[in-house]
Design a protein around this motif. Structure first.
Motif, PDB file in Angstrom:
ATOM      1  N   VAL A   1      -6.912  -7.895  -1.836  1.00 47.59           N
ATOM      2  CA  VAL A   1      -7.208  -6.974  -0.741  1.00 47.59           C
ATOM      3  C   VAL A   1      -6.665  -5.613  -1.156  1.00 47.59           C
ATOM      4  O   VAL A   1      -5.494  -5.491  -1.516  1.00 47.59           O
ATOM      5  N   LEU A   2      -7.501  -4.583  -1.117  1.00 55.21           N
ATOM      6  CA  LEU A   2      -7.092  -3.250  -1.545  1.00 55.21           C
ATOM      7  C   LEU A   2      -7.489  -2.212  -0.501  1.00 55.21           C
ATOM      8  O   LEU A   2      -8.436  -2.423   0.258  1.00 55.21           O
ATOM      9  N   PRO A   3      -6.786  -1.079  -0.451  1.00 59.06           N
ATOM     10  CA  PRO A   3      -7.193  -0.022   0.485  1.00 59.06           C
ATOM     11  C   PRO A   3      -8.545   0.550   0.080  1.00 59.06           C
ATOM     12  O   PRO A   3      -8.898   0.563  -1.110  1.00 59.06           O
ATOM     13  N   GLN A   4      -9.304   1.029   1.047  1.00 58.81           N
ATOM     14  CA  GLN A   4     -10.610   1.575   0.732  1.00 58.81           C
ATOM     15  C   GLN A   4     -10.516   2.800  -0.173  1.00 58.81           C
ATOM     16  O   GLN A   4     -11.479   3.156  -0.868  1.00 58.81           O
TER      17      GLN A   4
ATOM     18  N   PHE B   1       0.808  -1.217   0.000  1.00 61.14           N
ATOM     19  CA  PHE B   1       0.000   0.000   0.000  1.00 61.14           C
ATOM     20  C   PHE B   1       0.847   1.276   0.000  1.00 61.14           C
ATOM     21  O   PHE B   1       0.307   2.365   0.177  1.00 61.14           O
ATOM     22  N   VAL B   2       2.153   1.171  -0.174  1.00 60.40           N
ATOM     23  CA  VAL B   2       3.019   2.358  -0.116  1.00 60.40           C
ATOM     24  C   VAL B   2       2.969   3.131  -1.429  1.00 60.40           C
ATOM     25  O   VAL B   2       2.545   2.621  -2.458  1.00 60.40           O
ATOM     26  N   ARG B   3       3.433   4.377  -1.387  1.00 59.72           N
ATOM     27  CA  ARG B   3       3.489   5.207  -2.586  1.00 59.72           C
ATOM     28  C   ARG B   3       4.620   4.735  -3.505  1.00 59.72           C
ATOM     29  O   ARG B   3       5.659   4.263  -3.038  1.00 59.72           O
TER      30      ARG B   3
ATOM     31  N   GLU C   1       2.829   9.896  -7.102  1.00 58.53           N
ATOM     32  CA  GLU C   1       1.898  10.064  -5.982  1.00 58.53           C
ATOM     33  C   GLU C   1       0.952   8.878  -5.869  1.00 58.53           C
ATOM     34  O   GLU C   1       0.294   8.691  -4.844  1.00 58.53           O
ATOM     35  N   SER C   2       0.863   8.070  -6.915  1.00 56.45           N
ATOM     36  CA  SER C   2       0.008   6.877  -6.880  1.00 56.45           C
ATOM     37  C   SER C   2       0.607   5.836  -5.942  1.00 56.45           C
ATOM     38  O   SER C   2       1.814   5.799  -5.716  1.00 56.45           O
ATOM     39  N   SER C   3      -0.248   4.972  -5.407  1.00 49.57           N
ATOM     40  CA  SER C   3       0.219   3.917  -4.525  1.00 49.57           C
ATOM     41  C   SER C   3       0.591   2.679  -5.337  1.00 49.57           C
ATOM     42  O   SER C   3       0.071   2.444  -6.436  1.00 49.57           O
TER      43      SER C   3
END
Length: 624
Positions: A270-273, A217-219, A246-248
């Protein structure tokens, strides 16, 4: 500094935040140890990033408008990180952090920040039961070939093993050598099917019936420059549209994973909301919709990652080689409801609504009768029809450009070179609805283009401090004039649980820690700011404004512009006093009920209750 400060959990507190072997006190609870160790590792990562990008902590604080003394204490482990530190570390340094909330004995709460080696890689390991359920979503057979592009602790590999997928059919990629050794020693992978290295170096010609996993999930900007360029170029080629640093990293992971899926196959991630609303995520939605015939998004109110405040969704895409313009959105209150297949709320979301920023995944949680009024009422209006929100100025060096009273006296800075301003929302504590009732909480030094002799002395003082060499300052001519100084009609706080709107009749400037509302021609600022305070606005804020992990709202201009409010034509001057009293008493929720009567007269008390119930529901989903 108290005994519970993170550094005091060490046998030798001086080791905190340093890359040395360290020993922890044996008397610590497991929770204390985990939290202190995590902040210790975060401090190490932050120091490295700051040194690499800014040279020193002092320059980092100056260029990002942070309190140097506070951050220094954070890095030494004397105090615990604040939400502001968290947001800035993520934005400026690309450091992903885990937040843990805990109760104090006095009934309050504090926020602990956890980070570790795996978090620096963006790895939040998936609970075994959730991984197992996601694998079952794909209806695999024993002979199905499966790829896990970042297997970490092996949760998905274990799930595949329980589904009796042949180990010879499972391929795994992982950059962490210890995770690779563990996967081999536990026979979750065979050596011939393990790729130790970056997923972006994995052969694209290899195709699989399914791809499952939990990407970092990091940039992208946290990667080395060469790796970042490679990832961006690969992804841009696949998407046909540009992404930036800037995208993850989950976005290019998702797109490359899709390329490894065979026709008729599927993927489960599994992805960030954030995936549900970020602008740069639109390209991922378009990619999925044009490459898969069935897309399901799953959200659970109960936190899936128990130890961190990272909101996630579960993505299941099937029928590779087909396309769709609809997404099935499934909502569950509890994890066990999802795991056991209990009743769910299911809604069909259109791709068009996602691409046009209509926040359909938030709307799906609200009763249709409430939505109908919000979107079709003659007495309600989007804020952008009456005003435009913009972020405040960026000084380039918070401390220098906002001199203290003592510095103003010491340099005899004339009042003509000072602008009344608000530097942070903290300065608005104790300030009521109208700024003209108060002295400004800060001063911005803003000399003329032809500075006086006194101002020149202050300029030389800044140059001696090397303020002129800071990033923002060195790129503007002259370096000592802060651009973009406006006096908005209204001031909206950015960070917090409930944004506060103030009438800026005191003509204060605002820094980039706040949003300014600039009223359109014909709109009275008093009318706009006062009619902001209704339960409809409060609900719309929950619908439009995004939150950080842990549930803190963070308003940005485009979100504030979409907030629906009562039209300014319904302004009642007599209600300003009531708003002011409620704000000063700390009853911000009551302030947001001030204009409910105007809406109730049109739609009835039941509608107001439905609006408030919908607001409570969205808050529960945000905070859970």
């Amino acid at each position: 500094m108290t005994e519970t400060a993170p550094k005091n959990c060490m046998v030798n507190p001086r080791d905190f935040g340093k890359e040395t072997s360290c020993a922890w006190k044996s008397s610590l609870t497991s929770a204390q140890l985990a939290t202190a160790d995590a902040q210790h590792r975060f401090s190490i990562a932050a120091r490295k990033a700051i040194k690499s990008r800014y040279g020193s902590t002092q320059r980092y604080c100056s260029e990002t408008n942070q309190n140097y003394q506070h951050l220094s204490r954070v890095l030494r482990g004397e105090v615990i990180l604040t939400f502001g530190d968290i947001a800035t570390a993520n934005e400026q340094l690309g450091i992903s952090v885990e937040l843990v909330g805990s109760e104090r004995k006095d009934g309050g709460s504090h926020i602990s920040v956890m980070s570790s080696t795996r978090n620096s890689l963006g790895a939040f390991y998936t609970p075994d039961d959730v991984a197992a359920c996601l694998v079952r979503e794909l209806s695999l057979s024993r002979d199905s070939s499966v790829l896990e592009p970042s297997f970490g602790d092996g949760a998905f590999l274990k799930a595949l093993k329980r589904e009796r997928i042949s180990v010879d059919k499972i391929c795994g990629c992982e950059i962490d050598p210890s995770a690779c050794e563990s996967a081999l020693s536990t026979e979750l992978l065979s050596s011939s099917m393990l790729f130790h290295g970056s997923f972006f170096d994995f052969d694209l010609d290899k195709k699989f019936d399914a791809v499952v996993g939990n990407p970092p999930f990091v940039r992208i900007r946290t990667l080395s420059p060469n790796d970042a360029v490679k990832v961006i170029e690969q992804t841009n080629k696949r998407l046909g549209s540009p992404i930036g640093e800037e995208s993850s990293l989950w976005l290019p992971f998702l797109v490359k994973a899709g390329e490894h899926v065979k026709n008729s196959g599927g993927l489960a991630f599994v992805l960030p909301q954030d995936f549900t609303y970020l602008r740069y995520a639109k390209s991922a939605w378009e990619y999925l919709a044009t490459h898969f015939g069935s897309i399901r998004l799953i959200r659970v109110k109960e936190r899936i990652f128990k130890s961190i405040m990272q909101d996630v969704v579960l993505l299941v895409a099937k029928q590779k080689g087909k396309s769709t313009d609809q997404i099935c959105f499934s909502c569950f209150d509890r994890i066990d409801h999802y795991l056991n297949g209990k009743s769910e709320r299911r809604t069909v979301v259109s791709l068009d609504d996602i691409l046009n920023d209509r926040r359909p995944f938030q709307r799906a949680l609200i009763d249709n009768s409430v939505l109908a009024v919000l979107e079709g009422s003659s007495i309600l209006t989007p804020s952008c029809r009456e005003a435009s929100f913009h972020i405040g100025y960026v000084s380039g060096n918070k401390k220098f450009f906002h001199p203290t009273t003592e510095q103003i006296e010491e340099f005899s800075i004339p009042h003509t070179s000072l602008v009344d301003t608000v530097v942070s929302s903290r300065q608005l504590t104790g300030v009521g609805y109208s700024t003209s009732q108060y002295d400004s909480p800060g001063k911005l030094w803003l000399p003329n283009s032809e500075p006086s002799e006194v101002d020149r002395q202050y300029i030389h003082f800044g140059e001696a401090l090397k303020v002129d060499t800071g990033y923002k300052c060195r790129t503007r001519k002259p370096w000592w004039i802060v651009p973009g100084i406006d006096r908005p009609d209204g001031i909206l706080t950015v960070f917090g649980d409930t944004p506060k709107m103030l009438l800026n009749d005191g003509a204060w400037a605002i820094s980039n820690s706040l949003l300014g509302a600039y009223c359109s021609n014909g709109i009275n600022p008093r009318s706009f700011c006062s009619t902001w305070y209704s339960s409809v606005t409060r609900l719309s804020i929950e619908m439009q404004v995004h939150s950080l992990g842990g549930g803190m709202l963070v308003a940005v201009p485009r979100e504030a512009n979409r907030v629906v409010k009562l039209a300014s034509s319904h302004y009642d001057p007599g209600l300003d006093i009531k708003i002011n009293e409620r704000i000063l008493a700390g009853n911000i929720d009551e302030a947001y009920c001030t204009y409910n009567h105007a809406i109730e007269n049109q739609y009835g008390a039941d509608f107001i209750r439905a609006v408030q119930k919908a607001t409570e529901e969205l808050i529960a989903w945000r905070k859970h």
